[in-house]
Write an enzyme that holds these catalytic residues in place. Structure first.
Site, mmCIF file in Angstrom:
data_model
loop_
_atom_site.group_PDB
_atom_site.id
_atom_site.type_symbol
_atom_site.label_atom_id
_atom_site.label_comp_id
_atom_site.label_asym_id
_atom_site.label_seq_id
_atom_site.Cartn_x
_atom_site.Cartn_y
_atom_site.Cartn_z
ATOM 1 N N ASP A 82 0.852 -1.190 0.000
ATOM 2 C CA ASP A 82 0.000 0.000 0.000
ATOM 3 C C ASP A 82 0.888 1.239 0.000
ATOM 4 O O ASP A 82 1.968 1.252 0.589
ATOM 5 C CB ASP A 82 -0.937 0.038 1.215
ATOM 6 C CG ASP A 82 -2.164 0.904 0.929
ATOM 7 O OD1 ASP A 82 -3.257 0.340 0.687
ATOM 8 O OD2 ASP A 82 -2.024 2.158 0.917
ATOM 9 N N ASP A 131 -8.725 2.502 -5.574
ATOM 10 C CA ASP A 131 -9.218 3.878 -5.681
ATOM 11 C C ASP A 131 -9.660 4.111 -7.120
ATOM 12 O O ASP A 131 -8.884 3.886 -8.050
ATOM 13 C CB ASP A 131 -8.102 4.874 -5.315
ATOM 14 C CG ASP A 131 -7.764 4.796 -3.835
ATOM 15 O OD1 ASP A 131 -8.620 4.313 -3.056
ATOM 16 O OD2 ASP A 131 -6.654 5.195 -3.465
ATOM 17 N N ASP A 167 -17.045 -1.373 -5.458
ATOM 18 C CA ASP A 167 -18.432 -0.882 -5.390
ATOM 19 C C ASP A 167 -18.709 0.087 -6.536
ATOM 20 O O ASP A 167 -19.839 0.515 -6.717
ATOM 21 C CB ASP A 167 -18.624 -0.117 -4.081
ATOM 22 C CG ASP A 167 -17.635 1.038 -4.019
ATOM 23 O OD1 ASP A 167 -16.434 0.771 -3.832
ATOM 24 O OD2 ASP A 167 -18.045 2.200 -4.227
HETATM 25 C C1 LIG Z 1 -10.229 1.942 -0.966
HETATM 26 S S1 LIG Z 1 -8.751 1.331 -0.285
HETATM 27 C C2 LIG Z 1 -9.041 -0.430 -0.293
HETATM 28 C C3 LIG Z 1 -8.253 -1.168 0.760
HETATM 29 C C4 LIG Z 1 -8.436 -2.691 0.798
HETATM 30 N N1 LIG Z 1 -8.087 -3.312 -0.465
HETATM 31 C C5 LIG Z 1 -9.829 -3.092 1.216
HETATM 32 O O1 LIG Z 1 -10.497 -3.798 0.449
HETATM 33 O O2 LIG Z 1 -10.236 -2.725 2.320
HETATM 34 C C6 LIG Z 1 -7.587 1.548 -1.615
HETATM 35 C C7 LIG Z 1 -6.164 1.436 -1.125
HETATM 36 O O3 LIG Z 1 -5.286 1.475 -2.250
HETATM 37 C C8 LIG Z 1 -4.126 2.204 -1.862
HETATM 38 N N2 LIG Z 1 -3.442 2.655 -3.085
HETATM 39 C C9 LIG Z 1 -3.887 3.561 -3.992
HETATM 40 N N3 LIG Z 1 -2.982 3.716 -4.988
HETATM 41 C C10 LIG Z 1 -1.949 2.868 -4.706
HETATM 42 C C11 LIG Z 1 -0.709 2.568 -5.349
HETATM 43 N N4 LIG Z 1 -0.347 3.163 -6.497
HETATM 44 N N5 LIG Z 1 0.103 1.668 -4.771
HETATM 45 C C12 LIG Z 1 -0.243 1.053 -3.614
HETATM 46 N N6 LIG Z 1 -1.392 1.313 -2.959
HETATM 47 C C13 LIG Z 1 -2.239 2.185 -3.500
HETATM 48 C C14 LIG Z 1 -4.670 3.309 -0.979
HETATM 49 O O4 LIG Z 1 -3.677 3.849 -0.130
HETATM 50 C C15 LIG Z 1 -5.761 2.572 -0.201
HETATM 51 O O5 LIG Z 1 -5.289 2.030 1.003
#
Ligand SMILES: C[S@@+](CC[C@H](N)C(=O)[O-])C[C@H]1O[C@@H](n2cnc3c(N)ncnc32)[C@H](O)[C@@H]1O
Length: 225
Positions: A82, A131, A167
């Site tokens: 992450d 995201d 979602d």
């Molecule tokens: C909406 S959260 C989902 C977290 C987890 N997968 C869940 O289902 O609960 C999206 C996560 O992706 C991470 N993220 C976004 N872009 C990223 C990247 N380029 N590399 C690693 N992590 C990333 C964000 O920091 C965030 O923690």
């Protein structure tokens, strides 16, 4: 609820050094850019010193999903990536609470780690609630791209699979169309996609969006032999 609000609610926690060293590695963007050859490959051998199957979650957030999987499957290894170190402090704290020996987290931009994915090394890749980055100026931050699919298709073992859920209907259908055009993968289910997936482990993002009436959409593909 705006997605940004969720991130503002992140609690910052401190972690003792031993737990941090056991579970969390932070890879600096600058060092990755200039000296990628000094970083370990993302394999069980390099990260855990054994040959067990390795499962990876890209964007694992607070790590609830991955910690629960690691607890239920002690004979496999689990790696969470992450970009948010503060989320991973919580993930590491959860791993320590469960006394897990088969999980690690890397704080880094996943896209910078693609050169560290080794061929035939991953049993599973999870991309859950990525995201959506729908605004035009943020589109380039989207994770689900042809480059990700090139990387994953090389890194998955022949029986390995990629699980994607979100979602966000519009983003989901974009990802679905992309995967359906990619003949290196085939679905593991007869349906075009799965809706209202009853995951055994529900992360706080899934709980949150489902409470707001947004069903979870999902597909799973394996590498075509
Ligand atoms: C909406 S959260 C989902 C977290 C987890 N997968 C869940 O289902 O609960 C999206 C996560 O992706 C991470 N993220 C976004 N872009 C990223 C990247 N380029 N590399 C690693 N992590 C990333 C964000 O920091 C965030 O923690």
């Amino acid at each position: 609820m705006p997605r940004r609000t969720v991130f503002r609610r992140l609690a910052h926690i401190s972690l003792n050094q031993e737990i941090r060293e056991r579970y969390l590695m932070t890879f600096s963007a600058r060092w990755l850019y200039h000296h990628i050859q000094h970083f370990p490959m993302l394999t069980s051998e390099a990260l855990f010193g054994n040959q067990r199957p390795l499962e990876l979650e890209i964007g694992c957030g607070f790590g609830e999903f991955l910690c629960a999987l690691a607890e239920a499957n002690p004979t496999a290894n689990f790696l969470g990536i992450d970009i948010s170190e503060s989320s991973l402090l919580q993930a590491a704290s959860q791993a320590a609470k469960l006394n897990l020996m088969n999980i690690k987290f890397i704080a880094a931009n996943a896209r910078q780690l693609y050169p560290l994915f080794a061929p035939d090394s991953l049993q599973a890749v999870y991309l859950h609630f990525p995201d959506p980055n729908r605004r035009r100026k943020f589109r380039k931050r989207q994770i689900f791209t042809p480059v990700l699919l090139d990387t994953v298709s090389r890194a998955l073992r022949p029986d390995g699979y990629l699980s994607v859920m979100t979602d966000h209907s519009e983003y989901f259908h974009e990802m679905l169309e992309l995967i359906e055009q990619d003949h290196r993968f085939e679905k593991t289910h007869a349906e075009r996609y799965l809706s209202g997936f009853g995951a055994p482990i529900i992360s706080r993002y899934q709980r949150l969006w489902e409470r707001h009436g947004l069903p979870t959409l999902r597909f799973e593909v394996r590498r075509r032999l």
